[in-house]
Design a protein around this motif. Structure first.
Motif, PDB file in Angstrom:
ATOM      1  N   GLU A  14      60.820  24.819  75.474  1.00  0.00           N
ATOM      2  CA  GLU A  14      61.745  25.303  75.765  1.00  0.00           C
ATOM      3  C   GLU A  14      61.328  26.640  77.271  1.00  0.00           C
ATOM      4  O   GLU A  14      61.489  27.177  77.665  1.00  0.00           O
ATOM      5  N   ARG A 139      67.500  21.799  70.778  1.00  0.00           N
ATOM      6  CA  ARG A 139      67.124  21.662  72.182  1.00  0.00           C
ATOM      7  C   ARG A 139      68.974  22.151  72.620  1.00  0.00           C
ATOM      8  O   ARG A 139      69.346  22.231  73.274  1.00  0.00           O
ATOM      9  N   PHE A 142      68.916  25.391  72.616  1.00  0.00           N
ATOM     10  CA  PHE A 142      68.759  26.401  73.850  1.00  0.00           C
ATOM     11  C   PHE A 142      69.746  25.971  75.282  1.00  0.00           C
ATOM     12  O   PHE A 142      69.934  26.709  75.758  1.00  0.00           O
ATOM     13  N   GLU A 173      64.189  18.548  77.571  1.00  0.00           N
ATOM     14  CA  GLU A 173      65.765  19.191  78.668  1.00  0.00           C
ATOM     15  C   GLU A 173      65.414  18.584  79.579  1.00  0.00           C
ATOM     16  O   GLU A 173      65.144  17.393  80.698  1.00  0.00           O
TER      17      GLU A 173
END
Length: 546
Positions: A14, A139, A142, A173
């Motif tokens: 990330e 994930r 975030f 992402e």
């Protein structure tokens, strides 16, 4: 792979650079995984300060700031920082430890339902119950933290889950673009602006994110539309421009409010309900265009007639592309407001009284700071003077918290700013009350070898509440306290202490401290005796004459 290793790998994926916080026994697996990672642990002296630093990192970068604590008392110390990030729209992830959940280790010792505690003050909170869930939950945390409107999220990693073996899966992402406004809403906004007689641009907190500055600057420059800002919208467009009419610092009665009252259309960009309303809508002819990432939250004093919902920068570009200047636009009254305000603003800027006059303080800090220098303000009555009198020239160079408006965030916020921008001057501006709430972080700043300047505005009292107390005609009671010798205090941590003993000492001292790499603390006695008279009476009378 060990689950704690996978957790850290997910954080690395990330793009996490720093984790701020204080590990505990229940974080030791995670700490060991961090030891061999690319992520730098910033060890603080209190979890609240770690949270403030993570939130400020998120505010400045647009990326998710990350902080960690142990269970129980460590996690409860995050609560104020969580609210700070959530109300201030700063993307932040809190990671807390927990006792083993598959078998009892120490009964209920230190055990709180931290997930449930965090629920009202975060966008997302969850306990990780299996190593197989780590990749997806990190994930998701975030994604939620950074999506508009940004805010705080929380993950709890229990001790036994951190230690278990799990599949080394990661979830990257996805490629995503923010939605853009619908074409008809753009046309409605353009039509309304062109029909208006005296349109006014109002720039709020949401515009200080996602690089909206250049598009708004072009709109102002290309069409000559005057603009005002909220406290958290400062600096999106250069406030030294002739078209800047002021900041909506006070609730009413200032010059800026005369301009707002005169406008028949307010183009409200980035309005955020956490800030006190910069204007009240009534049942009259005033029109409002709401331009933001999200639809307006309607209440009795805010019900915009047109909403342009989507990426702000794109919406402004689309409006600018279709808008035509109109001969019937009349900005003459706004010019009068600007001239009257510019005549009043220098009042007190050269005042030699001691203790230091607030207007002199603001003027000297502005003279000392370059355009990209950052001031990080704690919460106190001085915040009003800086919001109103300090003209920000670039986005996020005035870090005001006008959302939670908590004390204690000024120093940690400045420290995070220095980490993000090590080559830019950073000044923490704190009252003596707010500073002492996290003053222990001086040690952290010294340990990090930061070049940082901290101004302590000392009035030996909770000055903001004293101002309100006087304004409400109550007796002076219950708000005075003593202070340490701040020069000796910072020197005890390894920093350098200074004391201002005359008004004309401040500016040269600031300039000297900006040249010498150290953690500098400057003790400044401050004179707030005229706050009530100026802010509540004189400005109202002067602005009414325009």
């Amino acid at each position: 792979m060990k689950a704690s290793d996978l957790f850290v790998k997910a954080l690395e994926q990330e793009g996490v650079e720093y984790i701020f916080g204080i590990p505990g026994e229940e974080n030791l697996d995670l700490l060991e995984s961090l030891r061999t990672s690319s992520i730098k642990l910033i060890l603080t002296r209190h979890e609240q300060a770690a949270g403030f630093m993570a939130a400020t990192y998120g505010r400045l970068t647009g990326k998710v700031g990350v902080c960690m604590s142990t269970l129980g008392p460590g996690a409860t110390n995050f609560v104020t920082a969580a609210a700070y990030a959530q109300l201030g729209a700063m993307p932040m992830l809190m990671i807390t430890g927990q006792k083993p959940i598959k078998a009892s280790k120490q009964g209920r010792f230190q055990v709180l339902d931290v997930v449930d505690m965090m629920r009202p003050i975060t966008k997302y909170t969850a306990q990780i119950v299996s190593g197989e869930r780590i990749a997806s939950q990190v994930r998701e945390a975030f994604r939620i933290a950074s999506a508009e409107r940004p805010g705080a999220v929380h993950l709890e990693l229990p001790e036994d889950i951190a230690d278990e073996e799990t599949s080394p899966n990661l979830i990257p992402e996805s490629s995503m673009r923010r939605p853009v406004a619908e074409e008809k809403s753009i046309k409605h906004a353009v039509d309304m602006i062109e029909l208006a007689k005296s349109p006014l641009l109002l720039i709020g907190a949401g515009a200080n994110r996602k690089m909206s500055s250049s598009m708004l600057t072009e709109l102002v420059d290309d069409f000559g539309i005057p603009f005002v800002t909220t406290q958290m919208g400062k600096g999106v467009v250069d406030e030294t421009k002739d078209l800047f009419l002021g900041n909506t610092t006070l609730s009413d009665g200032d010059f800026v409010h005369r301009a707002i009252a005169h406008a028949d259309l307010i183009i409200n960009v980035g309005h955020d309900v956490v800030e006190k309303p910069p204007f009240f809508m009534r049942d009259n002819d005033k029109k409002v265009i709401h331009i933001n990432y999200n639809a307006a939250e309607v209440d009795p004093v805010y019900f915009p007639q047109v909403e342009v919902i989507g990426d702000i920068a794109n919406s402004i570009w689309a409006i600018k592309d279709k808008l035509q200047s109109q001969k019937h636009w009349d900005f003459s009254y706004f010019d009068k407001v600007k001239k009257a305000e510019e005549k009043e603003l220098p009042h007190g800027c050269e005042d030699d009284r001691f203790p230091v006059y607030p207007q002199r303080l603001v003027a000297d800090v502005r003279k000392a700071m370059p355009d990209d220098g950052i001031i990080a303000l704690d919460n106190g009555v001085y915040k009003i003077w800086f919001a109103r009198n300090y003209k920000a020239k670039k986005p996020n160079t005035v870090l005001l918290d006008n959302a939670l408006a908590t004390m204690g965030a000024g120093l940690p916020s400045a420290m995070a700013s220095k980490l993000v921008y090590p080559d830019r001057p950073v000044i923490a501006i704190c009252g003596d009350g707010g500073f002492m709430m996290n003053s222990q972080e001086l040690e952290t700043a010294v340990r990090l070898n930061q070049h940082l300047i901290i101004l302590i505005l000392r009035d030996d009292a909770y000055g903001m509440i004293k101002w309100k107390q006087a304004n409400m005609k109550f007796d002076d009671f219950g708000l005075d306290y003593g202070n340490p010798d701040y020069v000796k205090y910072v020197e005890a941590y390894g920093g350098k202490g200074h004391r201002v003993e005359a008004a004309d000492q401040l500016l040269p001292l600031l300039e000297k401290c900006m040249q010498e790499h150290a953690v500098h603390l400057i003790d400044i006695p401050i004179d707030y005796s005229e706050n009530d008279e100026i802010l509540n009476n004189q400005l109202r009378v002067l602005s009414a004459k325009v």
